[in-house]
Design an enzyme around this catalytic site. Structure first.
Site, PDB file in Angstrom:
ATOM      1  N   GLN A   1      35.876  41.329  47.079  1.00 53.71           N
ATOM      2  CA  GLN A   1      35.781  39.889  46.819  1.00 53.71           C
ATOM      3  C   GLN A   1      34.419  39.370  47.297  1.00 53.71           C
ATOM      4  O   GLN A   1      34.035  39.574  48.444  1.00 53.71           O
ATOM      5  CB  GLN A   1      36.922  39.157  47.543  1.00 53.71           C
ATOM      6  CG  GLN A   1      37.025  37.696  47.211  1.00 53.71           C
ATOM      7  CD  GLN A   1      37.379  37.426  45.747  1.00 53.71           C
ATOM      8  OE1 GLN A   1      38.288  38.026  45.200  1.00 53.71           O
ATOM      9  NE2 GLN A   1      36.655  36.523  45.122  1.00 53.71           N
TER      10      GLN A   1
ATOM     11  N   ASP B   1      35.609  45.383  38.252  1.00 52.38           N
ATOM     12  CA  ASP B   1      34.790  44.205  37.968  1.00 52.38           C
ATOM     13  C   ASP B   1      33.705  44.552  36.944  1.00 52.38           C
ATOM     14  O   ASP B   1      33.092  43.662  36.365  1.00 52.38           O
ATOM     15  CB  ASP B   1      34.100  43.715  39.258  1.00 52.38           C
ATOM     16  CG  ASP B   1      34.789  42.502  39.866  1.00 52.38           C
ATOM     17  OD1 ASP B   1      35.525  41.817  39.130  1.00 52.38           O
ATOM     18  OD2 ASP B   1      34.589  42.256  41.071  1.00 52.38           O
TER      19      ASP B   1
ATOM     20  N   LYS C   1      45.359  37.433  43.137  1.00 49.13           N
ATOM     21  CA  LYS C   1      45.213  38.769  42.533  1.00 49.13           C
ATOM     22  C   LYS C   1      46.361  39.665  42.968  1.00 49.13           C
ATOM     23  O   LYS C   1      46.918  40.420  42.175  1.00 49.13           O
ATOM     24  CB  LYS C   1      43.850  39.373  42.916  1.00 49.13           C
ATOM     25  CG  LYS C   1      42.713  38.731  42.155  1.00 49.13           C
ATOM     26  CD  LYS C   1      41.337  39.071  42.692  1.00 49.13           C
ATOM     27  CE  LYS C   1      40.296  38.221  41.948  1.00 49.13           C
ATOM     28  NZ  LYS C   1      38.954  38.287  42.528  1.00 49.13           N
TER      29      LYS C   1
END
Ligand code: NDP
Length: 285
Positions: free
Chosen positions: A97, A120, A53
């Site tokens: 994460q 997200d 990422k």
């Protein structure tokens, strides 16, 4: 013979577009889109995802921060880092994460993220926005599926779409995005009766159950568009999807391979969400 939907190529195309947009965004607003990724603990797979990422951010010219916290980090400590990032003007997207260590409550963490920075799109506020069809941020994997279909030139409006899998991160939001695109949507799961019959109705079949090679030719209508979200490790250690590619490919009109289909799109859509969040923030200031 199906046309292969090349997720790597489509992903590269979108990243190139993002790169260009970042330049004009910076020229117009005087700052870069910024993403912060928080990782707690030493999970090796998570470390690889976070590294990917960060690299993706650098490649498109974003500002990015990786915050590495030790396994024994308390929930309060993590929440206070999120608080700081919520108020940091350089940061437009915050990603924690998963999975988190067991002593940290995932829900409290998700709820702490400012929904405007929730790239997200797992915060209940954004989940609700997706339900109403009025959203800026959509979860990365289902959003990636929509891009793959659209950029392959497939019309979604009016099509029968069958989604197999009802998780909060893939199946359910996928159904909402398809509905917003005017598909007629059916969601299936482990208790669905006559699953093969339902799947054979699909003009667009989205397989997202996590069972290697589960979907055979008998579950697919001639000419269907088949999207394989599944990522499984085969006995030989290789990645395989939920769809039996060799059986289904001759019957489908379009199909995504595994690897190289949906997979590469997920980080790309994270970048897109970060750019969107930065644009929304720039409009407000
Ligand atoms: P979950 O395990 O959370 O959900 C699986 C879903 O599949 C459940 O709704 C379950 O039904 C359903 N299911 C399981 N077995 C069957 C069956 N035999 N028949 C019908 N339905 C079944 O998985 P996720 O949604 O998180 O992920 C699904 C797959 O997608 C995995 O392979 C995962 O690795 C992959 N994935 C890929 C991503 C990417 O970037 N390409 C990102 C995220 C996930 P029930 O609810 O009844 O239990």
């Amino acid at each position: 013979m199906a046309k292969i939907i090349d997720g790597k190529a489509i992903s590269a195309e979108i990243r190139k577009e993002i790169c260009e947009e970042v330049k004009s965004f910076e020229a117009e607003n005087g700052f870069l889109p910024g993403l912060a990724v928080i990782i707690v603990g030493e999970n090796p797979a998570s470390k690889v995802y976070v590294r990917n990422k960060k690299k993706a951010c650098e490649d498109v010219g974003f500002y990015s921060e990786v915050i590495e916290m030790p396994e024994e980090t308390s929930e309060e400590e993590l929440l206070s880092v999120i608080d700081r990032l919520n108020n940091d003007k350089k940061i437009h997207g915050i990603l924690v994460q998963l999975p988190l260590p067991k002593h940290i409550n995932e829900e409290s963490v998700l709820l702490k993220i400012n929904p405007a920075k929730d790239v997200d799109a797992f915060h209940p506020f954004n989940v609700g926005k997706i339900m109403t069809g009025n959203y800026d941020l959509a979860p990365c994997t289902p959003a990636g599926v929509m891009e793959l279909i659209r950029r392959s030139g497939v019309e979604i409006r009016g099509k029968e779409c069958v989604i197999v899998g009802r998780s909060n991160i893939v199946g359910k939001p996928q159904a909402m995005l398809m509905l917003a695109a005017d598909a007629t949507v059916t969601i299936c799961h482990s208790r669905t009766k006559d699953l093969a019959d339902v799947c054979r109705r699909a003009d667009i079949l989205v397989a997202a159950i996590g069972k290697p090679n589960f979907f055979g030719a008998d579950m697919v209508k001639e000419g269907a568009v088949v999207i394989d979200v599944g990522i499984n490790r085969g006995d030989d250690g290789k990645l395989v999807g939920d769809v039996n590619f060799a059986e289904v490919e001759p019957k489908a009109s379009y199909i995504t391979p595994v690897p190289g289909g949906v997979g590469p799109m997920t980080i790309t859509m994270l970048l897109k969400n970060t750019l969107t969040a930065a644009k929304v923030s720039a409009k407000k200031h």
